[in-house]
Scaffold this motif. Structure first.
Motif, PDB file in Angstrom:
ATOM      1  N   MET A   1       0.645  -1.221   0.218  1.00  0.00           N
ATOM      2  CA  MET A   1      -0.204  -0.160   0.189  1.00  0.00           C
ATOM      3  C   MET A   1       1.294   0.980   0.072  1.00  0.00           C
ATOM      4  O   MET A   1       1.618   1.308   0.524  1.00  0.00           O
ATOM      5  N   PRO A   2       0.926   2.221  -0.401  1.00  0.00           N
ATOM      6  CA  PRO A   2       1.180   3.455  -0.968  1.00  0.00           C
ATOM      7  C   PRO A   2       1.510   4.252   0.516  1.00  0.00           C
ATOM      8  O   PRO A   2       0.349   3.963   1.330  1.00  0.00           O
ATOM      9  N   VAL A   3       2.600   4.752   0.774  1.00  0.00           N
ATOM     10  CA  VAL A   3       2.528   5.833   2.212  1.00  0.00           C
ATOM     11  C   VAL A   3       2.513   7.141   1.792  1.00  0.00           C
ATOM     12  O   VAL A   3       3.506   7.361   1.030  1.00  0.00           O
ATOM     13  N   VAL A   4       2.049   8.226   2.078  1.00  0.00           N
ATOM     14  CA  VAL A   4       2.073   9.360   1.741  1.00  0.00           C
ATOM     15  C   VAL A   4       2.803   9.840   2.979  1.00  0.00           C
ATOM     16  O   VAL A   4       1.967   9.757   3.954  1.00  0.00           O
ATOM     17  N   VAL A   5       3.657  11.148   2.655  1.00  0.00           N
ATOM     18  CA  VAL A   5       4.056  11.829   4.246  1.00  0.00           C
ATOM     19  C   VAL A   5       4.070  13.222   3.044  1.00  0.00           C
ATOM     20  O   VAL A   5       4.397  13.533   2.240  1.00  0.00           O
ATOM     21  N   VAL A   6       3.864  14.267   4.263  1.00  0.00           N
ATOM     22  CA  VAL A   6       3.769  15.267   4.259  1.00  0.00           C
ATOM     23  C   VAL A   6       5.398  16.234   5.353  1.00  0.00           C
ATOM     24  O   VAL A   6       4.854  15.972   6.762  1.00  0.00           O
ATOM     25  N   ALA A   7       6.205  17.127   4.666  1.00  0.00           N
ATOM     26  CA  ALA A   7       7.204  17.367   5.685  1.00  0.00           C
ATOM     27  C   ALA A   7       6.792  18.792   5.756  1.00  0.00           C
ATOM     28  O   ALA A   7       7.357  19.454   4.654  1.00  0.00           O
ATOM     29  N   LEU A   8       6.615  19.309   6.903  1.00  0.00           N
ATOM     30  CA  LEU A   8       6.752  20.890   6.600  1.00  0.00           C
ATOM     31  C   LEU A   8       8.465  21.112   7.146  1.00  0.00           C
ATOM     32  O   LEU A   8       8.834  20.900   8.450  1.00  0.00           O
ATOM     33  N   LEU A   9       8.989  21.806   6.874  1.00  0.00           N
ATOM     34  CA  LEU A   9      10.257  22.549   6.760  1.00  0.00           C
ATOM     35  C   LEU A   9      10.239  24.172   7.027  1.00  0.00           C
ATOM     36  O   LEU A   9      10.188  24.801   6.265  1.00  0.00           O
ATOM     37  N   HIS A  10      10.809  24.908   7.822  1.00  0.00           N
ATOM     38  CA  HIS A  10      10.311  26.169   8.416  1.00  0.00           C
ATOM     39  C   HIS A  10      12.121  26.517   8.574  1.00  0.00           C
ATOM     40  O   HIS A  10      12.794  26.940   9.341  1.00  0.00           O
ATOM     41  N   PRO A  11      12.615  27.252   7.767  1.00  0.00           N
ATOM     42  CA  PRO A  11      13.854  27.408   7.751  1.00  0.00           C
ATOM     43  C   PRO A  11      14.137  29.170   8.286  1.00  0.00           C
ATOM     44  O   PRO A  11      12.834  29.631   8.030  1.00  0.00           O
ATOM     45  N   LYS A  12      15.480  29.035   9.034  1.00  0.00           N
ATOM     46  CA  LYS A  12      15.521  30.752   9.724  1.00  0.00           C
ATOM     47  C   LYS A  12      15.383  31.666   8.029  1.00  0.00           C
ATOM     48  O   LYS A  12      15.519  31.270   7.336  1.00  0.00           O
ATOM     49  N   PRO A  13      14.980  32.441   8.672  1.00  0.00           N
ATOM     50  CA  PRO A  13      14.177  33.681   7.119  1.00  0.00           C
ATOM     51  C   PRO A  13      15.393  34.185   6.975  1.00  0.00           C
ATOM     52  O   PRO A  13      15.693  34.358   5.285  1.00  0.00           O
ATOM     53  N   GLU A  14      16.549  34.268   7.076  1.00  0.00           N
ATOM     54  CA  GLU A  14      18.107  34.582   6.444  1.00  0.00           C
ATOM     55  C   GLU A  14      18.302  33.769   5.780  1.00  0.00           C
ATOM     56  O   GLU A  14      19.495  33.624   5.178  1.00  0.00           O
TER      57      GLU A  14
ATOM     58  N   LEU B   1      21.435  20.982   5.472  1.00  0.00           N
ATOM     59  CA  LEU B   1      19.906  22.445   6.465  1.00  0.00           C
ATOM     60  C   LEU B   1      20.540  22.168   8.152  1.00  0.00           C
ATOM     61  O   LEU B   1      20.154  23.108   8.712  1.00  0.00           O
ATOM     62  N   LYS B   2      21.731  21.967   8.399  1.00  0.00           N
ATOM     63  CA  LYS B   2      22.234  22.105   9.794  1.00  0.00           C
ATOM     64  C   LYS B   2      22.404  23.471   9.877  1.00  0.00           C
ATOM     65  O   LYS B   2      23.201  24.051   9.575  1.00  0.00           O
ATOM     66  N   GLY B   3      21.944  23.663  11.224  1.00  0.00           N
ATOM     67  CA  GLY B   3      21.823  25.188  11.884  1.00  0.00           C
ATOM     68  C   GLY B   3      21.499  26.155  10.760  1.00  0.00           C
ATOM     69  O   GLY B   3      21.321  27.339  11.252  1.00  0.00           O
ATOM     70  N   LYS B   4      20.775  26.239  10.049  1.00  0.00           N
ATOM     71  CA  LYS B   4      19.325  26.716   8.666  1.00  0.00           C
ATOM     72  C   LYS B   4      17.682  27.034   8.901  1.00  0.00           C
ATOM     73  O   LYS B   4      17.176  27.637   8.253  1.00  0.00           O
ATOM     74  N   MET B   5      17.833  25.736   9.982  1.00  0.00           N
ATOM     75  CA  MET B   5      16.132  25.389  10.509  1.00  0.00           C
ATOM     76  C   MET B   5      15.315  26.503  11.466  1.00  0.00           C
ATOM     77  O   MET B   5      16.643  26.384  12.719  1.00  0.00           O
ATOM     78  N   ALA B   6      14.341  26.830  11.798  1.00  0.00           N
ATOM     79  CA  ALA B   6      14.231  27.517  13.203  1.00  0.00           C
ATOM     80  C   ALA B   6      13.347  26.789  13.772  1.00  0.00           C
ATOM     81  O   ALA B   6      13.203  27.266  15.229  1.00  0.00           O
ATOM     82  N   LYS B   7      12.439  25.515  13.366  1.00  0.00           N
ATOM     83  CA  LYS B   7      12.779  24.494  14.069  1.00  0.00           C
ATOM     84  C   LYS B   7      12.843  23.176  13.798  1.00  0.00           C
ATOM     85  O   LYS B   7      12.916  23.235  12.174  1.00  0.00           O
ATOM     86  N   PRO B   8      12.790  21.823  13.898  1.00  0.00           N
ATOM     87  CA  PRO B   8      12.812  21.150  13.712  1.00  0.00           C
ATOM     88  C   PRO B   8      11.851  20.463  12.560  1.00  0.00           C
ATOM     89  O   PRO B   8      10.395  21.360  12.739  1.00  0.00           O
ATOM     90  N   VAL B   9      12.280  19.751  11.441  1.00  0.00           N
ATOM     91  CA  VAL B   9      11.525  19.370   9.838  1.00  0.00           C
ATOM     92  C   VAL B   9      10.051  18.358  11.115  1.00  0.00           C
ATOM     93  O   VAL B   9      10.217  18.063  11.752  1.00  0.00           O
ATOM     94  N   ASP B  10       8.488  19.105  10.634  1.00  0.00           N
ATOM     95  CA  ASP B  10       7.286  18.306  11.058  1.00  0.00           C
ATOM     96  C   ASP B  10       7.010  17.300   9.545  1.00  0.00           C
ATOM     97  O   ASP B  10       6.220  17.624   8.771  1.00  0.00           O
ATOM     98  N   LEU B  11       7.396  16.163  10.394  1.00  0.00           N
ATOM     99  CA  LEU B  11       6.311  15.064   9.802  1.00  0.00           C
ATOM    100  C   LEU B  11       5.603  15.121   9.263  1.00  0.00           C
ATOM    101  O   LEU B  11       5.269  13.855  10.860  1.00  0.00           O
ATOM    102  N   ARG B  12       4.653  14.183   8.454  1.00  0.00           N
ATOM    103  CA  ARG B  12       2.821  13.872   9.192  1.00  0.00           C
ATOM    104  C   ARG B  12       3.455  12.158   7.854  1.00  0.00           C
ATOM    105  O   ARG B  12       3.547  12.596   7.341  1.00  0.00           O
TER     106      ARG B  12
END
Length: 104
Positions: free
Chosen positions: A1-14, A76-87
Protein backbone atom coordinates in the motif's frame (compact mmCIF):
# COMPACT_ATOMS: atom_id res chain seq x y z
CA UNK A 1 0.00 0.00 0.00
CA UNK A 2 1.39 3.44 -0.88
CA UNK A 3 2.60 5.68 1.94
CA UNK A 4 2.04 9.45 1.84
CA UNK A 5 4.28 11.79 3.81
CA UNK A 6 4.08 15.55 4.24
CA UNK A 7 7.20 17.26 5.55
CA UNK A 8 6.93 20.85 6.80
CA UNK A 9 10.25 22.69 6.76
CA UNK A 10 10.66 26.09 8.42
CA UNK A 11 13.96 27.80 7.55
CA UNK A 12 15.36 30.73 9.44
CA UNK A 13 14.42 33.82 7.38
CA UNK A 14 18.03 34.63 6.56
CA UNK A 15 18.57 31.12 5.15
CA UNK A 16 15.35 30.73 3.13
CA UNK A 17 17.00 31.06 -0.31
CA UNK A 18 19.82 28.72 0.65
CA UNK A 19 17.35 26.14 2.00
CA UNK A 20 15.37 26.37 -1.27
CA UNK A 21 18.57 25.62 -3.21
CA UNK A 22 19.41 22.66 -0.96
CA UNK A 23 15.93 21.19 -1.32
CA UNK A 24 15.72 21.67 -5.09
CA UNK A 25 19.12 20.02 -5.49
CA UNK A 26 18.02 16.80 -3.78
CA UNK A 27 14.68 16.40 -5.60
CA UNK A 28 16.16 14.77 -8.75
CA UNK A 29 18.19 12.38 -6.59
CA UNK A 30 15.10 11.29 -4.67
CA UNK A 31 13.08 10.96 -7.88
CA UNK A 32 15.63 8.35 -8.99
CA UNK A 33 15.18 6.25 -5.83
CA UNK A 34 13.33 2.95 -6.13
CA UNK A 35 9.79 3.28 -4.83
CA UNK A 36 9.45 7.05 -5.16
CA UNK A 37 6.09 7.84 -6.76
CA UNK A 38 5.94 11.52 -5.80
CA UNK A 39 8.43 13.92 -4.25
CA UNK A 40 6.99 17.39 -4.74
CA UNK A 41 8.55 20.54 -3.28
CA UNK A 42 6.13 23.38 -2.54
CA UNK A 43 6.48 26.73 -0.81
CA UNK A 44 4.30 28.94 1.36
CA UNK A 45 4.81 32.00 3.57
CA UNK A 46 6.15 29.86 6.45
CA UNK A 47 8.62 27.79 4.46
CA UNK A 48 8.52 24.62 2.41
CA UNK A 49 6.18 21.67 2.15
CA UNK A 50 7.40 18.39 0.68
CA UNK A 51 4.62 16.04 -0.41
CA UNK A 52 5.84 12.50 -0.89
CA UNK A 53 4.34 9.20 -1.97
CA UNK A 54 6.20 5.91 -1.71
CA UNK A 55 5.12 2.53 -3.06
CA UNK A 56 5.45 0.99 0.41
CA UNK A 57 6.66 1.54 3.95
CA UNK A 58 9.74 -0.47 2.99
CA UNK A 59 10.57 2.03 0.20
CA UNK A 60 10.09 4.96 2.58
CA UNK A 61 12.30 3.32 5.20
CA UNK A 62 15.01 2.71 2.60
CA UNK A 63 14.77 6.36 1.49
CA UNK A 64 15.56 7.42 5.05
CA UNK A 65 18.96 5.72 4.86
CA UNK A 66 20.04 6.79 1.38
CA UNK A 67 22.63 9.49 0.58
CA UNK A 68 20.23 12.20 -0.67
CA UNK A 69 18.49 12.55 2.67
CA UNK A 70 21.75 12.36 4.61
CA UNK A 71 23.27 15.08 2.40
CA UNK A 72 20.19 17.26 2.87
CA UNK A 73 20.28 16.92 6.66
CA UNK A 74 23.95 17.91 6.82
CA UNK A 75 23.40 20.88 4.49
CA UNK A 76 20.36 22.12 6.47
CA UNK A 77 22.15 22.05 9.83
CA UNK A 78 21.85 25.44 11.54
CA UNK A 79 19.55 26.84 8.86
CA UNK A 80 16.20 25.71 10.24
CA UNK A 81 14.00 27.66 12.69
CA UNK A 82 12.63 24.41 14.10
CA UNK A 83 12.81 20.67 13.45
CA UNK A 84 11.16 19.23 10.35
CA UNK A 85 7.53 18.34 11.08
CA UNK A 86 6.79 14.97 9.43
CA UNK A 87 3.22 13.80 8.88
CA UNK A 88 2.54 10.20 7.84
CA UNK A 89 -0.87 10.06 6.22
CA UNK A 90 -3.47 7.37 5.65
CA UNK A 91 -6.19 8.00 3.08
CA UNK A 92 -9.77 8.44 4.22
CA UNK A 93 -12.03 7.18 1.41
CA UNK A 94 -14.52 9.89 0.48
CA UNK A 95 -16.10 11.01 -2.77
CA UNK A 96 -14.61 10.11 -6.14
CA UNK A 97 -11.27 8.29 -5.62
CA UNK A 98 -9.87 9.91 -8.77
CA UNK A 99 -10.19 13.31 -7.07
CA UNK A 100 -9.96 12.40 -3.40
CA UNK A 101 -6.68 10.50 -3.10
CA UNK A 102 -3.03 11.07 -3.87
CA UNK A 103 -2.14 8.61 -6.61
CA UNK A 104 0.78 7.71 -8.81
Amino acid sequence: MPVVVVALLHPKPEHRDEVREILTSIVPKVHAEDGCQLYSLNEDADGFVMIEQWVSQEALTKHGGLPALAEMNVALKGKMAKPVDLRFLSPVPAGDPSHGQVRS
